[in-house]
Write an enzyme that holds these catalytic residues in place. Structure first.
Site, PDB file in Angstrom:
ATOM      1  N   TYR A  72       6.928  14.019   0.342  1.00  0.00           N
ATOM      2  CA  TYR A  72       6.729  12.823  -0.488  1.00  0.00           C
ATOM      3  C   TYR A  72       7.402  12.948  -1.855  1.00  0.00           C
ATOM      4  CZ  TYR A  72       4.055  10.599   3.060  1.00  0.00           C
ATOM      5  OH  TYR A  72       3.713   9.997   4.243  1.00  0.00           O
ATOM      6  N   GLN A 107       5.147  -3.342   4.485  1.00  0.00           N
ATOM      7  CA  GLN A 107       4.745  -2.015   4.968  1.00  0.00           C
ATOM      8  C   GLN A 107       5.411  -0.940   4.117  1.00  0.00           C
ATOM      9  OE1 GLN A 107       4.961  -2.047   9.616  1.00  0.00           O
ATOM     10  NE2 GLN A 107       6.323  -3.636   8.864  1.00  0.00           N
ATOM     11  N   ASN A 108       6.321  -1.361   3.249  1.00  0.00           N
ATOM     12  CA  ASN A 108       7.069  -0.377   2.464  1.00  0.00           C
ATOM     13  C   ASN A 108       6.240   0.125   1.297  1.00  0.00           C
ATOM     14  OD1 ASN A 108       9.046  -0.989   4.239  1.00  0.00           O
ATOM     15  ND2 ASN A 108      10.288  -2.194   2.822  1.00  0.00           N
ATOM     16  N   VAL A 109       6.515   1.369   0.925  1.00  0.00           N
ATOM     17  CA  VAL A 109       5.761   1.995  -0.162  1.00  0.00           C
ATOM     18  C   VAL A 109       6.678   2.261  -1.354  1.00  0.00           C
ATOM     19  CG1 VAL A 109       4.059   3.038   1.402  1.00  0.00           C
ATOM     20  CG2 VAL A 109       6.162   4.293   0.892  1.00  0.00           C
ATOM     21  N   ASP A 110       7.891   1.657  -1.322  1.00  0.00           N
ATOM     22  CA  ASP A 110       8.915   2.019  -2.311  1.00  0.00           C
ATOM     23  C   ASP A 110       8.899   1.167  -3.576  1.00  0.00           C
ATOM     24  OD1 ASP A 110      10.210  -0.389  -1.518  1.00  0.00           O
ATOM     25  OD2 ASP A 110      11.468   0.662  -0.069  1.00  0.00           O
ATOM     26  N   HIS A 125       0.484  -0.602   3.320  1.00  0.00           N
ATOM     27  CA  HIS A 125       0.527   0.845   3.600  1.00  0.00           C
ATOM     28  C   HIS A 125       0.485   1.692   2.328  1.00  0.00           C
ATOM     29  CE1 HIS A 125       2.391   0.305   7.905  1.00  0.00           C
ATOM     30  NE2 HIS A 125       1.126  -0.044   7.830  1.00  0.00           N
ATOM     31  N   CYS A 133      -7.078  11.222  -5.582  1.00  0.00           N
ATOM     32  CA  CYS A 133      -7.705  12.545  -5.552  1.00  0.00           C
ATOM     33  C   CYS A 133      -8.512  12.722  -4.264  1.00  0.00           C
ATOM     34  CB  CYS A 133      -8.607  12.729  -6.773  1.00  0.00           C
ATOM     35  SG  CYS A 133      -9.399  14.359  -6.774  1.00  0.00           S
ATOM     36  N   CYS A 153      -5.803  16.780  -9.798  1.00  0.00           N
ATOM     37  CA  CYS A 153      -6.434  15.677 -10.519  1.00  0.00           C
ATOM     38  C   CYS A 153      -6.730  16.074 -11.966  1.00  0.00           C
ATOM     39  CB  CYS A 153      -7.721  15.304  -9.790  1.00  0.00           C
ATOM     40  SG  CYS A 153      -8.640  13.966 -10.552  1.00  0.00           S
ATOM     41  N   THR A 194      11.694  -4.722  10.298  1.00  0.00           N
ATOM     42  CA  THR A 194      10.647  -3.845  10.860  1.00  0.00           C
ATOM     43  C   THR A 194      10.831  -3.734  12.365  1.00  0.00           C
ATOM     44  OG1 THR A 194       8.274  -3.455  11.140  1.00  0.00           O
ATOM     45  CG2 THR A 194       8.967  -5.767  10.988  1.00  0.00           C
TER      46      THR A 194
HETATM   47  P1  OAD Z   1      11.210   1.481  11.239  1.00  0.00           P
HETATM   48  O1  OAD Z   1      12.083   2.605  10.822  1.00  0.00           O
HETATM   49  O2  OAD Z   1      10.337   1.673  12.416  1.00  0.00           O
HETATM   50  O3  OAD Z   1      12.128   0.217  11.570  1.00  0.00           O
HETATM   51  C1  OAD Z   1      13.138  -0.221  10.705  1.00  0.00           C
HETATM   52  C2  OAD Z   1      13.728  -1.494  11.269  1.00  0.00           C
HETATM   53  O4  OAD Z   1      14.669  -1.971  10.338  1.00  0.00           O
HETATM   54  C3  OAD Z   1      14.453  -1.313  12.608  1.00  0.00           C
HETATM   55  O5  OAD Z   1      14.020  -2.336  13.497  1.00  0.00           O
HETATM   56  C4  OAD Z   1      15.924  -1.491  12.245  1.00  0.00           C
HETATM   57  O6  OAD Z   1      16.685  -2.123  13.268  1.00  0.00           O
HETATM   58  C5  OAD Z   1      15.818  -2.407  11.043  1.00  0.00           C
HETATM   59  N1  OAD Z   1      16.941  -2.310  10.083  1.00  0.00           N
HETATM   60  C6  OAD Z   1      17.630  -1.216   9.693  1.00  0.00           C
HETATM   61  N2  OAD Z   1      18.552  -1.520   8.766  1.00  0.00           N
HETATM   62  C7  OAD Z   1      18.446  -2.860   8.548  1.00  0.00           C
HETATM   63  C8  OAD Z   1      19.119  -3.797   7.705  1.00  0.00           C
HETATM   64  N3  OAD Z   1      20.103  -3.421   6.884  1.00  0.00           N
HETATM   65  N4  OAD Z   1      18.745  -5.092   7.760  1.00  0.00           N
HETATM   66  C9  OAD Z   1      17.753  -5.489   8.592  1.00  0.00           C
HETATM   67  N5  OAD Z   1      17.083  -4.655   9.414  1.00  0.00           N
HETATM   68  C10 OAD Z   1      17.420  -3.369   9.395  1.00  0.00           C
HETATM   69  O7  OAD Z   1      10.385   1.018   9.949  1.00  0.00           O
HETATM   70  P2  OAD Z   1       9.085   0.111   9.847  1.00  0.00           P
HETATM   71  O8  OAD Z   1       9.061  -0.949  10.887  1.00  0.00           O
HETATM   72  O9  OAD Z   1       8.954  -0.285   8.443  1.00  0.00           O
HETATM   73  O10 OAD Z   1       4.131   3.578   7.867  1.00  0.00           O
HETATM   74  O11 OAD Z   1       7.950   1.165  10.177  1.00  0.00           O
HETATM   75  C11 OAD Z   1       6.608   0.765  10.070  1.00  0.00           C
HETATM   76  C12 OAD Z   1       5.756   1.871   9.529  1.00  0.00           C
HETATM   77  O12 OAD Z   1       6.005   3.059  10.274  1.00  0.00           O
HETATM   78  C13 OAD Z   1       6.090   2.285   8.107  1.00  0.00           C
HETATM   79  O13 OAD Z   1       5.475   1.471   7.146  1.00  0.00           O
HETATM   80  C14 OAD Z   1       5.546   3.675   8.041  1.00  0.00           C
HETATM   81  C15 OAD Z   1       5.855   4.181   9.431  1.00  0.00           C
HETATM   82  O14 OAD Z   1       4.828   4.887   9.987  1.00  0.00           O
HETATM   83  C16 OAD Z   1       3.544   4.363   6.952  1.00  0.00           C
HETATM   84  O15 OAD Z   1       4.139   5.121   6.224  1.00  0.00           O
HETATM   85  C17 OAD Z   1       2.071   4.201   6.911  1.00  0.00           C
END
Ligand code: OAD
Length: 259
Positions: A72, A107-110, A125, A133, A153, A194
């Site tokens: 992280y 779902q992004n944490v950025d 997320h 802590c 902490c 996603t």
């Molecule tokens: P993934 O890595 O599973 O999926 C990313 C998606 O983005 C894929 O379907 C790619 O095809 C698409 N992609 C990549 N580049 C792109 C672009 N330039 N434009 C559009 N689409 C693009 O990521 P998430 O679906 O976010 O959870 O994953 C869900 C969760 O899985 C995350 O939030 C994380 C992980 O476990 C936690 O950290 C709790």
């Protein structure tokens, strides 16, 4: 998908937004890919060479907190070095247009949506910027400052963890309820970058599309999927914009601006 078909899909997405009253968005790692933030499932389910269960589960943290913090801290340093991309900016422009009738569920944490100017952001997320802590539960916003290898902490000296939802953990209840309410109320639901494989977030897509069946009133929203390629959720989308979101979303917003 041919360029012509993409043009057509972009026009249809703009048309749907033009007549929408309420818009909700679900984003995933793909929206940040063009900023230089790695996605999760690009290579064999490994997260930058780590197994998901080692770096993103309570058990993994109990086993090896140092490894988890190494991972992280690396992600925090990565995010500190990047900027929002035109896809983020397009979503910020949409919020300007729809104001309080716009909700962005991520779902992004950025934190890149907030950096681009979005205000109504529901982080289902958690956030890379916060620590929690493991002893006293205190949550602190640390921004993206460099943290110790194993941060502790300031109040109780307990071991801190990232304030991120890991596999097997519950989503923050109030934020999740707000997300469901926004999706139930929207006319257009954008699903951006996603893979739609992680629940319960991915379930929002089906809720948007089929809520008429679920709650027995009203109609489902128009679902627009924005991704490089179709996903397991594509069957629930009315419109698919298959290309980089940093290129397709600004084109949709440009069409709306030219009204
Ligand atoms: P993934 O890595 O599973 O999926 C990313 C998606 O983005 C894929 O379907 C790619 O095809 C698409 N992609 C990549 N580049 C792109 C672009 N330039 N434009 C559009 N689409 C693009 O990521 P998430 O679906 O976010 O959870 O994953 C869900 C969760 O899985 C995350 O939030 C994380 C992980 O476990 C936690 O950290 C709790």
């Amino acid at each position: 998908m041919s360029a012509e078909t993409l043009d057509h899909a972009i026009r249809r997405a703009a048309d749907a937004l033009r007549s929408a009253r309420r818009v909700a968005v679900l984003t995933g790692a793909g929206v940040s890919a063009e900023s230089g933030v790695p996605t999760f499932r690009a290579s064999d389910g490994l997260w930058e060479g780590h197994r998901i269960e080692d770096v993103a589960s309570p058990d993994g943290f109990r086993r090896d907190p140092k490894l988890v913090w190494h991972f992280y801290n690396g992600r925090r340093a990565n995010v500190a070095s990047v900027q929002p991309n035109p896809g983020h900016s397009a979503l910020a422009a949409l919020e300007s247009r729809f104001a309080s009738n716009f909700t962005l569920v991520t779902q992004n944490v950025d934190g890149l949506h907030q950096a681009a100017g979005n205000r109504n952001v529901l982080e289902v997320h958690g956030s890379l910027r916060r620590t929690r802590c493991t002893e006293c539960g205190a949550v602190r916003d640390r921004g993206l400052e460099a943290l110790a290898e194993m941060p502790t902490c300031a109040l109780c000296a307990g071991l801190l963890r990232p304030d991120i939802v890991w596999f097997g953990e519950m989503l923050p209840a109030r934020i999740w309820e707000e997300a469901v309410a926004a999706v139930e109320a929207c006319d257009v639901f954008l699903v951006v970058g996603t893979s739609a494989v992680v629940q319960p977030a991915a379930g929002l897509i089906h809720l948007a599309r089929h809520r008429a069946d679920w709650i027995g009133e009203g109609e489902g929203a128009t679902v627009v999927e924005v991704n490089l390629t179709p996903t397991v959720a594509s069957h629930a989308a009315h419109i698919g914009l298959y290309g980089p979101s940093g290129q397709t979303l600004p084109r949709v917003v440009d069409l709306l601006r030219n009204d």
